[in-house]
Design a protein around this motif. Structure first.
Motif, PDB file in Angstrom:
ATOM      1  N   THR A  18       0.748  -1.151  -0.023  1.00 54.96           N
ATOM      2  CA  THR A  18      -0.025   0.096   0.057  1.00 54.96           C
ATOM      3  C   THR A  18       0.935   1.440   0.008  1.00 54.96           C
ATOM      4  O   THR A  18       1.853   1.237   0.728  1.00 54.96           O
ATOM      5  CB  THR A  18      -0.994  -0.096   1.046  1.00 54.96           C
ATOM      6  N   VAL A  19       0.631   2.170  -0.874  1.00 51.08           N
ATOM      7  CA  VAL A  19       1.143   3.496  -0.967  1.00 51.08           C
ATOM      8  C   VAL A  19       0.149   4.553  -0.667  1.00 51.08           C
ATOM      9  O   VAL A  19      -1.091   4.246  -0.729  1.00 51.08           O
ATOM     10  CB  VAL A  19       2.092   3.669  -2.188  1.00 51.08           C
ATOM     11  N   HIS A  20       0.752   5.802  -0.744  1.00 46.52           N
ATOM     12  CA  HIS A  20      -0.358   6.838  -0.394  1.00 46.52           C
ATOM     13  C   HIS A  20       0.071   8.037  -1.222  1.00 46.52           C
ATOM     14  O   HIS A  20       1.352   8.338  -1.597  1.00 46.52           O
ATOM     15  CB  HIS A  20      -0.185   7.324   1.096  1.00 46.52           C
ATOM     16  N   SER A  21      -0.835   8.887  -1.573  1.00 44.91           N
ATOM     17  CA  SER A  21      -0.648  10.120  -2.295  1.00 44.91           C
ATOM     18  C   SER A  21       0.187  10.979  -1.392  1.00 44.91           C
ATOM     19  O   SER A  21       0.219  10.775  -0.298  1.00 44.91           O
ATOM     20  CB  SER A  21      -1.847  10.718  -2.717  1.00 44.91           C
ATOM     21  N   ASN A  22       0.940  11.849  -1.985  1.00 49.31           N
ATOM     22  CA  ASN A  22       1.873  12.544  -1.145  1.00 49.31           C
ATOM     23  C   ASN A  22       1.137  14.019  -0.799  1.00 49.31           C
ATOM     24  O   ASN A  22       1.550  14.498   0.201  1.00 49.31           O
ATOM     25  CB  ASN A  22       2.985  13.145  -2.208  1.00 49.31           C
ATOM     26  N   ARG A  23       0.195  14.250  -1.353  1.00 54.02           N
ATOM     27  CA  ARG A  23      -0.588  15.505  -1.051  1.00 54.02           C
ATOM     28  C   ARG A  23      -1.999  14.916  -0.474  1.00 54.02           C
ATOM     29  O   ARG A  23      -2.513  13.867  -0.977  1.00 54.02           O
ATOM     30  CB  ARG A  23      -0.911  16.425  -2.229  1.00 54.02           C
ATOM     31  N   SER A  24      -2.747  15.918   0.090  1.00 58.15           N
ATOM     32  CA  SER A  24      -4.256  15.836   0.492  1.00 58.15           C
ATOM     33  C   SER A  24      -5.066  16.125  -0.944  1.00 58.15           C
ATOM     34  O   SER A  24      -4.892  17.022  -1.517  1.00 58.15           O
ATOM     35  CB  SER A  24      -4.470  16.712   1.486  1.00 58.15           C
ATOM     36  N   LEU A  25      -5.777  14.988  -1.132  1.00 58.77           N
ATOM     37  CA  LEU A  25      -6.484  15.209  -2.512  1.00 58.77           C
ATOM     38  C   LEU A  25      -8.059  15.057  -2.215  1.00 58.77           C
ATOM     39  O   LEU A  25      -8.413  14.342  -1.218  1.00 58.77           O
ATOM     40  CB  LEU A  25      -6.085  14.083  -3.555  1.00 58.77           C
ATOM     41  N   THR A  26      -8.720  15.890  -2.887  1.00 58.07           N
ATOM     42  CA  THR A  26     -10.418  15.682  -2.547  1.00 58.07           C
ATOM     43  C   THR A  26     -11.256  15.684  -4.301  1.00 58.07           C
ATOM     44  O   THR A  26     -10.265  15.875  -5.026  1.00 58.07           O
ATOM     45  CB  THR A  26     -10.595  17.123  -2.138  1.00 58.07           C
ATOM     46  N   GLY A  27     -12.293  15.501  -4.162  1.00 57.63           N
ATOM     47  CA  GLY A  27     -12.857  15.082  -5.258  1.00 57.63           C
ATOM     48  C   GLY A  27     -12.740  13.833  -5.663  1.00 57.63           C
ATOM     49  O   GLY A  27     -12.461  12.819  -5.113  1.00 57.63           O
ATOM     50  N   THR A  28     -13.277  13.828  -7.185  1.00 60.15           N
ATOM     51  CA  THR A  28     -13.029  12.412  -7.788  1.00 60.15           C
ATOM     52  C   THR A  28     -11.468  12.350  -8.143  1.00 60.15           C
ATOM     53  O   THR A  28     -11.045  13.021  -9.114  1.00 60.15           O
ATOM     54  CB  THR A  28     -13.884  12.422  -8.911  1.00 60.15           C
ATOM     55  N   VAL A  29     -10.869  11.404  -7.742  1.00 58.82           N
ATOM     56  CA  VAL A  29      -9.681  10.926  -8.067  1.00 58.82           C
ATOM     57  C   VAL A  29      -9.426   9.653  -8.626  1.00 58.82           C
ATOM     58  O   VAL A  29      -9.985   8.687  -7.824  1.00 58.82           O
ATOM     59  CB  VAL A  29      -8.684  11.090  -6.750  1.00 58.82           C
ATOM     60  N   SER A  30      -9.118   9.329  -9.797  1.00 57.43           N
ATOM     61  CA  SER A  30      -8.639   7.937 -10.189  1.00 57.43           C
ATOM     62  C   SER A  30      -6.949   7.802 -10.059  1.00 57.43           C
ATOM     63  O   SER A  30      -6.368   8.895 -10.121  1.00 57.43           O
ATOM     64  CB  SER A  30      -9.105   8.078 -11.701  1.00 57.43           C
TER      65      SER A  30
END
Length: 82
Positions: free
Chosen positions: A61-73
């Motif tokens: 499992t990896v994570h995005s580096n930034r806080s992301l909102t909305g629809t993300v693919s």
């Protein structure tokens, strides 16, 4: 790849699975892109999937580096077996 719900910091976790179709144990490096509904690149990260046995699969499992909102693919941008 499977993306999960954002953590408390807004970072999105992604399960990355590498399957080794070779006859020897191998390591994989996988670049993952996070994109908005229009296809614009929001973030990118790299996953290392080490010591995958011959004919086996392994998930990290990896994570995005930034806080992301909305629809993300999420999608694999590049994968390298080494």
């Amino acid at each position: 790849m499977k993306a999960g719900a954002a953590d408390s910091g807004g970072r999105i976790p992604v399960d990355v699975t590498a399957t080794n179709h070779g006859s020897d144990t191998a390591d994989f490096t996988v670049a993952v892109d996070f994109r908005d509904a229009s296809g614009n690149l929001l973030d990118a990260t790299v996953a290392s999937v080490d010591q995958v046995g011959a004919g086996k699969s392994k998930t990290v499992t990896v994570h995005s580096n930034r806080s992301l909102t909305g629809t993300v693919s999420v999608q694999v941008a590049t994968a390298l077996r080494h």
